[in-house]
Structures are given as C-alpha cells and as structure tokens.
Enzyme design. Structure first.
Site, mmCIF file in Angstrom:
data_model
loop_
_atom_site.group_PDB
_atom_site.id
_atom_site.type_symbol
_atom_site.label_atom_id
_atom_site.label_comp_id
_atom_site.label_asym_id
_atom_site.label_seq_id
_atom_site.Cartn_x
_atom_site.Cartn_y
_atom_site.Cartn_z
ATOM 1 C CG HIS A 167 -2.010 1.101 1.252
ATOM 2 N ND1 HIS A 167 -2.053 2.357 1.605
ATOM 3 C CD2 HIS A 167 -3.225 0.937 0.712
ATOM 4 C CE1 HIS A 167 -2.988 3.021 1.371
ATOM 5 N NE2 HIS A 167 -3.786 2.081 0.798
ATOM 6 C CD GLU A 196 -4.919 1.487 -3.021
ATOM 7 O OE1 GLU A 196 -6.598 1.483 -3.106
ATOM 8 O OE2 GLU A 196 -4.231 1.784 -2.503
HETATM 9 C C1 PEP Z 1 -6.905 2.982 0.021
HETATM 10 O O1 PEP Z 1 -6.380 3.567 1.074
HETATM 11 O O2 PEP Z 1 -6.554 1.938 -0.403
HETATM 12 C C2 PEP Z 1 -7.781 3.802 -0.572
HETATM 13 C C3 PEP Z 1 -8.069 3.555 -1.570
HETATM 14 O O3 PEP Z 1 -8.333 4.942 0.212
HETATM 15 P P1 PEP Z 1 -9.552 5.939 -0.132
HETATM 16 O O4 PEP Z 1 -10.627 4.922 -0.619
HETATM 17 O O5 PEP Z 1 -9.854 6.636 1.032
HETATM 18 O O6 PEP Z 1 -8.907 6.874 -1.250
#
Ligand code: PEP
Length: 244
Positions: free
Chosen positions: A93, A165
């Site tokens: 992450h 992400e």
């Molecule tokens: C995450 O921490 O993996 C994430 C996607 O957070 P958020 O949905 O709050 O942007």
C-alpha cells in the site's frame, strides 16, 4: 470471466464497538462480487467470526512480515494471519511505501511470503502526483510490478490480486477518470503476461457508491480497494452492489 472483488481497507481506524456495529450493519445479500474486509490486526479474529456467521465476505490483513517467524518485534507473519482465518493480505500500500519506506523489493518478498501459505496478496501499485505530472505513470507501475515478477513464476499472478491506486487519488476525494484508470489497468494486464486476463485488477482512490458504477463499467476494472468509504457499512455495501 473474472469475478468482481471489492475490498475494504479500514487502515488504522475503528475500535471494537465500531467493528461489531460494522459487521451487524453490513448487508451483502444482493451482492454478486467477492467482498473482503481488512480491519486492523487486533480485530481480525472478530472479523473472521463475523465472516463465518454471515458467509458473505472474507477477511484480509493490511500488512504482513516478509519473515516467516522469529525475533522480529511488532511484526505479524503470514502463518499468524492464516491462523486467524484470514484469506487475503494487502501488500505495498502506498502508505507503507511512503511512511515506512517499504521498497518494491521488500513488497515483493511480502508477496512471496503471503503466497507461501496460500494467502492471496493484494498488490498495490500506483504513481505519485509528481510522477503523474511528469508523465511517468506507466514507468512507475511497470517497475513496481517488475520487482514482483523478478521473484515469482508468471502463474503465481493467478493467485493474486493487483490494485491500481494512484497515490494522488487516495483519501483526497480526487479519482482518476474511468477512462484514465482503464488505460492503466489495461497496461497492467499486459504487464502480467499470458495469465493477465485471469487476474482481478482493482481500482483504488476515493471510490464511493456515487462513482463506483462508472469505474466498474470499464473492461479492465474488476472492482475496488476502498479506504475512507469502507468505514460506513451502508456506503461500502453500496459500492459492493455496484460491482457486477
Ligand atoms: C486506500 O487507502 O487504499 C484507498 C483507496 O483510500 P481511499 O478510498 O480513502 O482513497
């Protein structure tokens, strides 16, 4: 056909009362996607009991050690997660990469440690705002994937999940447009080689029930990794329902 997957990442939020209430409120009856909830370590057993009772979701860890056991104070091993009836674990992450200086090589070792006990790693990749503005998105994602490719057989991707992400979209309320996200997802799939078409690739970054359907309508987006919006059981269930 890939089954959709929606995963909740509570991060370091909640307490016992919150966790109990969340699982009581979580209504997944009309959901066809696979669902995973990743609470902080102290609530994994509570979550696993709720998962067993409800039978509608699986439990994931938010992190694990790359070591199997031994003198590593504060660490949690893959075996320990398995022992708590955990099935998935998030690795790489962006908060671990940036706040705890986890390199792509360490993330790759964690991926291998998870798979060694048949946990399914959810490998997070994604570029920072600066990298995006400089046009380096694909290069960054490719190099994060490459570190894992260097230590696994191609077939191992089939027992994993990848989450794209973009760091600039996490917790900021900004999301990549469905088209922008789709093009990176398609790129990731090609990077996974011949097995790419079989791997669930999730999008993460400010996903809510209001924007989920448009993202999930894209050919290569197989679901979401959800942070902030996963702290509300009804909102999270709304995202799960949008995944078909
Ligand atoms: C995450 O921490 O993996 C994430 C996607 O957070 P958020 O949905 O709050 O942007």
């Amino acid at each position: 056909m890939r089954i959709s997957l929606v995963a909740a990442n509570w991060k370091m939020n909640g307490n016992r009362t919150f966790a109990e209430r969340f699982f009581t409120d979580l209504e997944l009856e009309s959901v066809s996607a696979d669902v995973v909830v990743c609470p902080p370590f102290p609530y994994l057993s509570l979550a696993a009991r709720a998962a067993e009772e409800k039978g509608s979701f699986a439990v994931g860890g938010q992190n694990l050690s790359h070591e199997l056991d031994g003198a590593f104070t504060g660490e949690v091993s893959a075996h320990m997660l398995l022992d708590c009836n955990v099935r998935y674990v998030i690795v790489g992450h962006s908060e671990r990469r940036s706040f705890y200086h986890e390199t792509s090589e360490l993330v790759a070792k964690k991926f291998v440690a998870a798979q060694a006990v048949n946990l399914i790693p959810i490998l997070c990749v994604g570029e920072t705002l600066q990298e995006r503005d400089q046009g380096h998105t694909l290069e960054v994602v490719a190099s994060q994937l490459q570190a894992v490719k260097a230590v696994i057989e191609e077939d191992a991707w089939k027992r994993s999940v990848v989450a794209y992400e973009p760091v600039w979209a996490i917790g900021t309320g900004k999301t990549a447009s469905p088209e922008e996200a789709q093009s990176v997802h398609k790129f990731i799939r090609t990077q996974l080689g011949d097995v790419g078409s079989k791997v669930q690739i999730l999008y993460g970054g400010s996903v809510k029930s209001a924007n989920a359907s448009a993202l999930f309508a894209q050919a290569d987006i197989d679901g979401a990794l959800v942070g902030g919006a996963s702290l509300d059981a009804r909102e999270f269930a709304g995202i799960c329902r949008a995944a078909v």
